[in-house]
Write an enzyme that holds these catalytic residues in place. Structure first.
Site, PDB file in Angstrom:
ATOM      1  N   GLY A  55       5.345   3.327   0.097  1.00 38.81           N
ATOM      2  CA  GLY A  55       5.776   3.580  -1.147  1.00 38.81           C
ATOM      3  C   GLY A  55       4.975   3.529  -2.246  1.00 38.81           C
ATOM      4  N   GLU A  79       3.326   5.761 -11.021  1.00 41.37           N
ATOM      5  CA  GLU A  79       4.278   6.380  -9.945  1.00 41.37           C
ATOM      6  C   GLU A  79       5.671   5.708 -10.498  1.00 41.37           C
ATOM      7  OE1 GLU A  79       2.455   6.827  -5.794  1.00 41.37           O
ATOM      8  OE2 GLU A  79       1.952   5.138  -6.739  1.00 41.37           O
ATOM      9  N   SER A 129       0.847  -1.044   0.115  1.00 41.12           N
ATOM     10  CA  SER A 129       0.213   0.063   0.059  1.00 41.12           C
ATOM     11  C   SER A 129       0.712   1.352   0.061  1.00 41.12           C
ATOM     12  CB  SER A 129      -0.955  -0.012   1.124  1.00 41.12           C
ATOM     13  OG  SER A 129      -0.185   0.353   2.339  1.00 41.12           O
ATOM     14  N   LYS A 130       0.130   2.107  -0.057  1.00 42.86           N
ATOM     15  CA  LYS A 130       0.901   3.735  -0.205  1.00 42.86           C
ATOM     16  C   LYS A 130       1.823   3.842   0.931  1.00 42.86           C
ATOM     17  CE  LYS A 130      -0.903   5.996  -3.552  1.00 42.86           C
ATOM     18  NZ  LYS A 130       0.091   5.763  -4.437  1.00 42.86           N
ATOM     19  N   ARG A 131       1.594   3.332   2.056  1.00 44.57           N
ATOM     20  CA  ARG A 131       2.221   3.336   3.327  1.00 44.57           C
ATOM     21  C   ARG A 131       3.813   3.173   3.006  1.00 44.57           C
ATOM     22  NH1 ARG A 131       1.361  -0.652   6.130  1.00 44.57           N
ATOM     23  NH2 ARG A 131      -0.436  -1.399   4.741  1.00 44.57           N
TER      24      ARG A 131
END
Ligand code: GLU
Length: 490
Positions: A258, A264, A254-256
């Site tokens: 990276g 991206e 998840s975004k947590r």
């Protein structure tokens, strides 16, 4: 296990356009493509269908659909049919619901969400197992007709068949879901809109899908889907549920931890060949030592039986390592093209297309892990002057014979007709011999003169990439700097 791919193979990638294309989704698309092209390799008829599951109108958007299509194209993933928009097929989905109602496979459900939730809470609170079909009595037909007539809102629920649902999953093997885990579920909401479960199955039937390859998060949906396939008297596809991709923290990526979307990674300067290769290996391997495999090599080697069952950990350093490898083996022209936005970021756009840019990129690409880093490393090649720091280069300032030696080197370089890696190296070594110094006496300050750095690419690659005229200017400036500092120093 039903993994032979001799018959026609039809797979689909079915993203929901509610966000950017996640690398997990991209990996699913890659395995769909490899399943399709692997079958074609073996002489079977095969097709890869792209279906955009945009029925969640509140969360889907055309812009996101376009992003996903673009991201797939950037990665080099091809499809043969589509993109089809699921939302355009909802009339057909509703017809299937009507058919299921008429055949008794589905029924009208007048209970509100609150009522269902309250019953669930009560039953679960008693420590008992809850499923819709055990919790509620179905209304008798005449009552249903009366309430529909009276305009009462209702949803349409699918009646799960009695008994366990079993199937063979390519990755997970024999699966069995007992009856107590099987709920009657909604296929048409009270506003008449079809749910995901209905749409996906009706589309898979219409599109004659033979293999459903998707993330493990859909595993619990599969018995529902099989119930629908059977009620609609359609052949069940073979299922293939891919394990999750975990982040470095061993939790779902998840975004947590990276970047998670294809965009991206693209923006970070990862080349598509590297991301494709990396994702293909995140859950599959060829069973030998190979790690760098092009799309063509992957198609040649792919075999669904080698898909791994265990969750894969996303290792950004490994991806960057692969990326570095691809950056040094891809066509220079391709690298130059992909580099354009990053070159713009470092203000070197005017040099695009120049010989020096091509030479500099060719030297530096073997040392950078991504395109952004590569672009950053090009700056020194395009600076008119470098500002040397007396503290940093004190050692050279202290060498009394150095300015004259560098001056001589500069003149010999200027006189060279063939300015090449071989000739510039030969000239420098000959001069060192004549002066009775080690080659390093000239090599190290020459590097500093040209790049204002003590580390970098092999010196003569640098000398040539910099160019005869530019390199000469930097050497002259460095000699002037040495003289000036020696004068100050006394
Ligand atoms: N649209 C679903 C998703 O994006 C995939 C459905 C499927 O592959 O069956 O998760």
């Amino acid at each position: 296990m039903a993994t032979t791919t001799r018959g026609p193979v039809r797979v689909r990638f079915a993203p929901s356009p509610t966000g950017f294309l996640h690398v997990g989704g991209a990996r699913t698309a890659i395995y769909n493509e490899l399943m399709c092209l692997g079958a074609r390799r073996d002489g079977a008829e095969a097709a890869h269908v792209l279906r955009i599951e945009d029925t969640d109108t509140a969360r889907s958007s055309d812009a996101m659909t376009q992003q996903i299509v673009d991201a797939l194209a950037w990665l080099g993933i091809e499809h043969d049919e589509g993109p089809f928009l699921q939302s355009e097929r909802s009339t057909h989905h509703r017809e299937a619901a009507e058919q299921l109602l008429a055949q008794g496979h589905a029924y009208h459900c007048f209970r509100s969400q609150e009522e269902v939730e309250a019953m669930r809470a009560e039953i679960v609170g008693r420590g008992e197992n809850y499923t819709y079909r055990t919790a509620f009595e179905r209304a008798p037909d005449d009552e249903v007709a009366r309430r529909v007539e009276a305009g009462e809102p209702y949803a349409v629920r699918f009646r799960m068949p009695d008994g366990a649902i079993e199937f063979d999953d390519i990755v997970r093997g024999a699966m069995s879901f007992p009856p107590e885990a099987l709920d009657d579920f909604i296929i048409l909401r009270s506003d008449g809109s079809p749910t995901y479960h209905l749409s996906v199955v009706v589309d898979d039937i219409d599109m004659a899908i033979t293999h459903v390859i998707r993330g493990e998060d859909h595993l619990s949906n599969t018995p529902k889907h099989i119930g629908l396939f059977r009620a609609l008297e359609a052949d069940e596809p073979t299922f293939c549920h891919l394990p999750l991709i975990l982040g470095a923290d061993k939790k779902r990526l998840s975004k947590r931890t990276g970047a998670t979307s294809v965009e991206e990674f693209r923006d970070q300067g990862i080349v598509p060949q590297a991301l494709y290769n990396y994702l293909a290996f995140l859950g599959w391997s060829p069973g030998d030592e190979r790690e760098l495999m092009s799309r063509d090599e992957l198609i040649e080697a792919f075999d669904a039986d080698r898909l791994r069952r265990t969750a894969a950990v996303f290792d950004i350093e490994k991806l960057r390592w692969m990326n570095a490898n691809y950056m040094s083996i891809l066509d220079l022209d391709e690298i130059l093209r992909r580099l354009e936005p990053y070159v713009a970021e470092v203000g070197l756009t005017e040099h695009l297309g120049s010989e020096r840019m091509a030479r500099a990129v060719d030297v530096q690409r073997r040392r950078a892990k991504d395109l952004r880093e590569l672009a950053g490393s090009l700056r020194p090649y395009f600076q008119d002057t470098l500002s040397y720091d007396a503290e940093r280069w004190r050692k050279f300032i202290g060498q009394a014979e150095l300015p004259a030696a560098l001056e001589e080197l500069m003149q010999r370089y200027a006189a060279l007709d063939d300015y090449s890696i071989e000739s510039t190296e030969r000239v420098l070594r000959e001069l060192a011999t004549e002066l009775e110094v080690k080659a390093g006496f000239l090599i190290h300050p020459t590097r500093v003169a040209l790049s204002n750095d003590k580390a970098g690419p092999p010196l003569f690659d640098l000398v040539v990439a910099m160019g005869q005229e530019e390199g000469g200017r930097h050497l002259r400036n460095f000699v002037a700097f040495l003289h000036a500092e020696r004068a100050v120093g006394g």
